[in-house]
Design a protein around this motif. Structure first.
Motif, mmCIF file in Angstrom:
data_model
loop_
_atom_site.group_PDB
_atom_site.id
_atom_site.type_symbol
_atom_site.label_atom_id
_atom_site.label_comp_id
_atom_site.label_asym_id
_atom_site.label_seq_id
_atom_site.Cartn_x
_atom_site.Cartn_y
_atom_site.Cartn_z
ATOM 1 N N THR A 107 52.798 -96.989 -62.469
ATOM 2 C CA THR A 107 53.789 -96.001 -62.905
ATOM 3 C C THR A 107 53.172 -95.038 -63.916
ATOM 4 O O THR A 107 53.285 -93.811 -63.796
ATOM 5 C CB THR A 107 55.010 -96.695 -63.532
ATOM 6 N N ILE A 108 52.490 -95.604 -64.902
ATOM 7 C CA ILE A 108 51.888 -94.792 -65.964
ATOM 8 C C ILE A 108 50.796 -93.880 -65.407
ATOM 9 O O ILE A 108 50.786 -92.670 -65.653
ATOM 10 C CB ILE A 108 51.312 -95.704 -67.071
ATOM 11 N N VAL A 109 49.884 -94.467 -64.638
ATOM 12 C CA VAL A 109 48.763 -93.692 -64.095
ATOM 13 C C VAL A 109 49.263 -92.641 -63.104
ATOM 14 O O VAL A 109 48.818 -91.487 -63.121
ATOM 15 C CB VAL A 109 47.734 -94.620 -63.415
ATOM 16 N N GLY A 110 50.205 -93.017 -62.250
ATOM 17 C CA GLY A 110 50.725 -92.094 -61.241
ATOM 18 C C GLY A 110 51.358 -90.861 -61.846
ATOM 19 O O GLY A 110 51.116 -89.733 -61.394
ATOM 20 N N LEU A 111 52.175 -91.052 -62.889
ATOM 21 C CA LEU A 111 52.814 -89.911 -63.548
ATOM 22 C C LEU A 111 51.788 -88.978 -64.184
ATOM 23 O O LEU A 111 51.987 -87.761 -64.228
ATOM 24 C CB LEU A 111 53.792 -90.422 -64.618
ATOM 25 N N MET A 112 50.678 -89.542 -64.650
ATOM 26 C CA MET A 112 49.644 -88.731 -65.299
ATOM 27 C C MET A 112 48.850 -87.882 -64.304
ATOM 28 O O MET A 112 48.497 -86.742 -64.586
ATOM 29 C CB MET A 112 48.693 -89.640 -66.083
ATOM 30 N N ILE A 113 48.569 -88.433 -63.124
ATOM 31 C CA ILE A 113 47.638 -87.754 -62.209
ATOM 32 C C ILE A 113 48.304 -86.841 -61.191
ATOM 33 O O ILE A 113 47.641 -86.007 -60.583
ATOM 34 C CB ILE A 113 46.751 -88.770 -61.454
ATOM 35 N N MET A 114 49.623 -86.984 -60.962
ATOM 36 C CA MET A 114 50.254 -86.267 -59.857
ATOM 37 C C MET A 114 50.097 -84.747 -59.908
ATOM 38 O O MET A 114 49.815 -84.127 -58.862
ATOM 39 C CB MET A 114 51.732 -86.633 -59.751
ATOM 40 N N PRO A 115 50.256 -84.084 -61.065
ATOM 41 C CA PRO A 115 50.107 -82.612 -61.057
ATOM 42 C C PRO A 115 48.737 -82.163 -60.552
ATOM 43 O O PRO A 115 48.638 -81.269 -59.702
ATOM 44 C CB PRO A 115 50.316 -82.234 -62.531
ATOM 45 N N SER A 116 47.668 -82.788 -61.047
ATOM 46 C CA SER A 116 46.319 -82.399 -60.614
ATOM 47 C C SER A 116 46.053 -82.838 -59.183
ATOM 48 O O SER A 116 45.338 -82.160 -58.435
ATOM 49 C CB SER A 116 45.264 -82.986 -61.554
ATOM 50 N N PHE A 117 46.637 -83.977 -58.769
ATOM 51 C CA PHE A 117 46.449 -84.457 -57.393
ATOM 52 C C PHE A 117 47.024 -83.455 -56.395
ATOM 53 O O PHE A 117 46.356 -83.083 -55.419
ATOM 54 C CB PHE A 117 47.116 -85.820 -57.218
ATOM 55 N N LEU A 118 48.245 -82.993 -56.619
ATOM 56 C CA LEU A 118 48.873 -82.045 -55.699
ATOM 57 C C LEU A 118 48.133 -80.709 -55.679
ATOM 58 O O LEU A 118 47.997 -80.074 -54.621
ATOM 59 C CB LEU A 118 50.336 -81.834 -56.090
ATOM 60 N N ALA A 119 47.626 -80.297 -56.845
ATOM 61 C CA ALA A 119 46.911 -79.019 -56.934
ATOM 62 C C ALA A 119 45.600 -79.025 -56.164
ATOM 63 O O ALA A 119 45.047 -77.961 -55.870
ATOM 64 C CB ALA A 119 46.653 -78.680 -58.404
ATOM 65 N N MET A 120 45.100 -80.221 -55.812
ATOM 66 C CA MET A 120 43.865 -80.316 -55.022
ATOM 67 C C MET A 120 44.063 -79.818 -53.593
ATOM 68 O O MET A 120 43.099 -79.436 -52.924
ATOM 69 C CB MET A 120 43.375 -81.774 -54.985
ATOM 70 N N PHE A 121 45.314 -79.825 -53.113
ATOM 71 C CA PHE A 121 45.558 -79.559 -51.699
ATOM 72 C C PHE A 121 46.334 -78.273 -51.425
ATOM 73 O O PHE A 121 46.416 -77.833 -50.280
ATOM 74 C CB PHE A 121 46.307 -80.749 -51.070
ATOM 75 N N THR A 122 46.938 -77.704 -52.453
ATOM 76 C CA THR A 122 47.694 -76.467 -52.229
ATOM 77 C C THR A 122 47.805 -75.668 -53.525
ATOM 78 O O THR A 122 47.813 -76.231 -54.616
ATOM 79 C CB THR A 122 49.115 -76.781 -51.697
ATOM 80 N N ASN A 123 47.887 -74.351 -53.359
ATOM 81 C CA ASN A 123 48.139 -73.458 -54.497
ATOM 82 C C ASN A 123 49.588 -72.991 -54.528
ATOM 83 O O ASN A 123 49.993 -72.270 -55.441
ATOM 84 C CB ASN A 123 47.219 -72.228 -54.415
#
Length: 446
Positions: A107-123
């Motif tokens: 839960t903790i790690v997922g909330l931290m990484i999601m913004p950068s994770f999604l930005a890897m695939f779309t602008n």
């Protein structure tokens, strides 16, 4: 509770009695995945793209829960087969505790990484925004998923598949009912859009856990969760992770694959990202149904392995394999004959429909071959041979398909990505067949 029937009852009736409840529940779970996506697709194609991009993270969380749960299941069943009830109780208690810790960390790690994770695939900020809205709510239920699946595997280990079926179906039905109510704001429910889809999923998952807890208290099973065993023991933890880590990696590899393929496909068009997302929703009908058979097979195989019934172990494998081949054959025919009908459940975009139909017809060529890999990986997990199971999945989801998809996309275009699927299935099936008969099939040694 006498479980000697695991090594005495004829294999086919035993396998069906254990597997059919799981097949039914997996089928309903597949139906939920489809319906959930259909409702999200009605919001917009951007919402469907966001769901496709979040899918790998959701799948990773489920993979860790199920993968470690496989370790719990296999170790408990082997101890029961060997007549070691106390060790089975320790495994259940410490396995549940560890999986809850996994949920908190994710839960903790997922909330931290999601913004950068999604930005890897779309602008596209709309897609990113929708992805964050969905994933933030979904991630908050990670601990509940971990606890629920731990109980699922404990119940399965003692052969209580009917309760597992009822619990899973309850969660899915709650989810299906709440989806339109919370997405579109029907009646007194608020209109939450894609957030409503995530909340409906979380409430459904919570319903499953609540039902497990009620049954565990009111109808005690042979294996007990005891506070006296909460103190972690190195030997127990080692056995759980020896099976659980490879099984988790097996389950998590599709998430890595989807992310890698999304990166390749996004360089052509977002349309292909949607097509891949739809494919993975559709293939759950097949692979979750096949997984229901594997879940029925595992405790029987583990119990007989613990009881040193080698010949029976081999027969269980072959019987399961024959049934899974039948499931995959049906899926192949459906995807080849009516691909546009399947795709039209998720989109009305003509380009997406056309490209989706091409993708389904190409990919389905590998379904039957995948039966060898799917059943062999499940058998290795049941027998405590986690490394061999992981090797099969690693070949299937990384070593063959990703390089093939990359090379073929550069040489024959985007359709080369779809051809990489059946190529990977055939190559992996050959290697899985060799591994099984070298390590298990010839000797069935314990």
């Amino acid at each position: 509770m006498d479980q000697t029937y695991m090594k005495e009852k004829p294999i086919l009736p035993l396998l069906l009695s254990m597997a059919l409840p799981m097949v039914i529940s997996m089928f309903v779970n597949s139906l939920y995945n489809i319906i959930d996506s259909i409702f999200v697709a009605k919001i917009s194609e951007d919402a469907m793209t966001a769901l496709s991009l979040v899918y790998p993270v959701q799948n990773l969380i489920n993979s860790i829960a199920v993968g470690f749960g496989v370790g719990i299941n296999a170790v408990i069943a082997m101890f029961l087969g060997a007549g070691k009830a106390k060790e089975a109780d320790k495994t259940a208690t410490q396995g549940l505790f560890l999986n809850v810790i996994h949920g908190i960390l994710l839960t903790i790690v997922g909330l931290m990484i999601m913004p950068s994770f999604l930005a890897m695939f779309t602008n596209d900020q709309t897609v990113i925004g929708m992805g964050l809205q969905y994933s933030t709510i979904a991630l908050m239920f990670s601990t509940i998923i971990m606890a629920s699946i731990s109980f699922e595997k404990i119940f399965q280990a003692v052969g209580n598949m009917v309760i597992t079926m009822i619990a899973l179906m309850t969660g899915c039905i709650v989810n299906i009912v709440l989806d339109p109510l919370l997405i579109f704001g029907i009646g007194f429910f608020p209109k939450l859009g894609i957030q409503g889809a995530a909340l409906a999923t979380g409430i459904g998952q919570s319903s499953t856990l609540i039902l497990y807890l009620i049954v565990y208290v009111l109808r005690p099973i042979h294996v007990k969760i005891r506070k006296d065993y909460l103190k972690l023991e190195a030997v127990c933890v080692k056995r759980l992770y020896a099976i659980g880590i490879p099984a988790t990696l097996n389950m998590a590899l599709p998430s890595f694959l989807v992310s890698a393929l999304n990166a390749i496909l996004a360089s052509f068009s977002q349309t292909y990202v949607v097509v891949l997302g739809v494919y993975y929703k559709l293939q759950t009908f097949l692979y979750l149904t096949a997984n229901g058979m594997i879940q029925g097979m595992r405790p029987i195989m583990s119990y007989n392995y613990g009881a040193k019934e080698s010949d029976r172990v081999r027969k269980i494998y072959l019987m399961t394999f024959e049934i899974v081949v039948g499931i995959m054959a049906v899926g192949t025919v459906i995807c080849f004959v009516m691909p546009q009908t399947l795709m039209s459940m998720f989109t009305s975009n003509p380009e997406t429909l056309t490209e989706g139909a091409i993708a389904l017809r190409i990919i389905c060529a590998g379904f039957i071959a995948s039966s060898v890999s799917v059943v062999s990986a499940g058998a290795f997990e049941a027998l405590g041979k986690g490394i061999q199971s992981f090797l099969i999945s690693f070949l299937r989801y990384v070593v063959v398909i990703i390089p093939a998809a990359f090379v073929l996309s550069k040489t024959v275009g985007v359709h080369g990505v779809w051809h990489a699927f059946w190529i990977a299935e055939i190559i992996t099936a050959v290697i899985a067949f060799i591994l099984y008969y070298q390590l298990i099939g010839k000797s069935g040694k314990n």
